[in-house]
Design an enzyme around this catalytic site. Sequence first.
Site, PDB file in Angstrom:
ATOM      1  N   HIS A  15     -52.760  -0.844  15.463  1.00  0.00           N
ATOM      2  CA  HIS A  15     -54.001  -0.146  15.132  1.00  0.00           C
ATOM      3  C   HIS A  15     -54.134  -0.187  13.610  1.00  0.00           C
ATOM      4  CE1 HIS A  15     -52.561   2.020  18.794  1.00  0.00           C
ATOM      5  NE2 HIS A  15     -53.849   2.199  19.088  1.00  0.00           N
ATOM      6  N   ASP A  27     -52.006   2.289  11.936  1.00  0.00           N
ATOM      7  CA  ASP A  27     -50.545   2.105  11.944  1.00  0.00           C
ATOM      8  C   ASP A  27     -50.079   1.408  10.681  1.00  0.00           C
ATOM      9  OD1 ASP A  27     -50.719   2.935  14.606  1.00  0.00           O
ATOM     10  OD2 ASP A  27     -50.756   0.870  15.361  1.00  0.00           O
TER      11      ASP A  27
HETATM   12  C1  XUL Z   1     -52.611   4.966  24.860  1.00  0.00           C
HETATM   13  C2  XUL Z   1     -52.449   3.511  24.710  1.00  0.00           C
HETATM   14  C3  XUL Z   1     -52.854   2.933  23.396  1.00  0.00           C
HETATM   15  C4  XUL Z   1     -53.510   1.599  23.501  1.00  0.00           C
HETATM   16  C5  XUL Z   1     -54.043   1.078  22.196  1.00  0.00           C
HETATM   17  O1  XUL Z   1     -52.181   5.461  26.066  1.00  0.00           O
HETATM   18  O2  XUL Z   1     -51.982   2.857  25.598  1.00  0.00           O
HETATM   19  O3  XUL Z   1     -51.717   2.847  22.585  1.00  0.00           O
HETATM   20  O4  XUL Z   1     -52.639   0.652  24.026  1.00  0.00           O
HETATM   21  O5  XUL Z   1     -54.887   1.963  21.574  1.00  0.00           O
END
Ligand code: XUL
Length: 434
Positions: A98, A101
Site C-alpha cells: 500500500h 506502507d
Molecule cells: C484486508 C486485506 C488487505 C488487502 C489489501 O483484510 O486483505 O490487506 O489485501 O488492501
Amino acid sequence: MSYFDGIDPIRFDPDGDGDLAFRHYDADRVVMGKPLRDHLRFAVCWWHSFVWEGGDPFGGQTFQRPWFPGDTMDLARQRVDAAFDLFRILGVPFYAFHDHDIRPQGASLAESNARLDEITDYMGPKMEGGGPGLLWGTANMFSDRRYMSGAATNPDPDVFAYCASIVRAAMGATVKLGGVNYVLWGGREGYETLLNTDMDRELQQMGRFLSMVVEHKHRIGLKGDILIEPKPQEPTKHQYDHDVATVYGFLKRFGLEGEVKVNIEQGHAILAGHSFEHEIATANALGIFGSIDMNRNDYQSGWDTDQFPNNVPEVAMAYYEILRGGGFANGGTNFDAKLRRQSLDPVDLVAAHVGAMDVCARGLMAAAAMLEDGALERRREARYAKWDEAENAAMLHGDATLDAIADRAEGAGLDPQPVSGGQERLENLVNRYV
Ligand code: XUL
Ligand code: CO
C-alpha cells in the site's frame, strides 16, 4: 548491517536438516510445462511483514524493528533496505504494497504524494538486474480517521475527491515501479448501520469511482489488471464487496466485468461462508479470476487472523481450481499473512515465508498431478456426458422452446433415474495425491 544478518539465501535442500531450507519449493522444477516459480508467482506483502507492530485488540506493539515507527523518510528507507533483503533471501519474484506502507504520511496531500515519489525513487534501483517485481500496488484508504465513513462511498464528496488524488498517486507509483496489477480492497466501503446509510447512493459513488480508475489505468498504461478484493465484513459490519459473486453483480451493473478481475483471499472466502476453491471456481466460471492472497484464518475464532498457510490439502484444492482455469495470467500468490505476535525474531519472518512457500509448492504439485492424470476430470466429464447427445445439446443451443422440450419429454415418456454423485469415491481419489 542488515536486519537479517546471518541468514543466507534459502536454497532447495530436500534432505538437509537445517531449519531454513525449501523442502518442496524447487523454483526451477518444471510442472505442466512451466517452472514452479512461474506457476506460483510468490509475493511478500509489505504491510504485515514490515509495518505491523504486533498489536492486538488488547495490547500494543510486541515487535521491535529498528525502523519503527517508520514515520520519517530515513526510517522508511531503512525499512526498504530490510524489505529487499528479505525478498533476496527468499528469492521471491514479487512483492506488494500500500502507498501507506512505504512512505510516512505527510502533513498535506501534496507532501504525502511527494514522499511517495521520493521513496519509489529509492526503491526503483533495487528492482533492477533481477530484483523482485511488484505484483500489485494499492492505496490504504481505511486506516486514517478521515475514511471512517467510507472512501469512495463517503457521504462527504471531499473525501471522494481526496481519494482520487490518493489513488492517482498510488497507481502512478505502481506504474513507475513496473507493477503488474493494481488492487482495490474497500475496507471502509460498507456500512455500520442502515439508519444513516443511503446504500443506493453509496453504490453509485463506488461504481463511478471504479469506472474512473479503469479509465485512468488505460490512460497511464498499466499493463495488468485492476483487481477488486472481496471481503464480507471487518472492519465494517457489512462490506459491499461481500464475495466474488457479489462483486461480479456490481461489475455487471457498471459495465466493468470485462475490465476488472478479483483478488481472492483465502481468509475472506472463509469469512463469507465459502471455501477458497469455491471462490476461485466462481471467479473462473464468471471470467474474472485474477490473483490470490494466500493466508488462512483460524477456523474457531471467526475473524481475519491472516495466518500463513499450512494446510496442504486445502491449498491443493485451491491450486487445482486455478490450474483448471489455466493458471495465473497477471496474478500470483501474495502472502497477505502475518506472524503471531509472539514471533519476535527476524528468523521468524523468514521461516514463516519458507514454510508457506513449501506448503504452496506441495499443494500446486499435488494439483498438477491430479490434473495431468485426469482421473477426476474424466469422472466429472462422464457425469455430464449425456449433454453431448444431439437432442440434449439442442435444448441449450438450438432455438428450442419450453413447449417443444415438454412435448418431447411427454412423448418419450421420460422417467429420469438418479445416478450416484460418488462423492466419497472422488474424495478417496483426491486423497491419493494430497
Ligand atoms: C484486508 C486485506 C488487505 C488487502 C489489501 O483484510 O486483505 O490487506 O489485501 O488492501
Ligand atoms: Co488481502
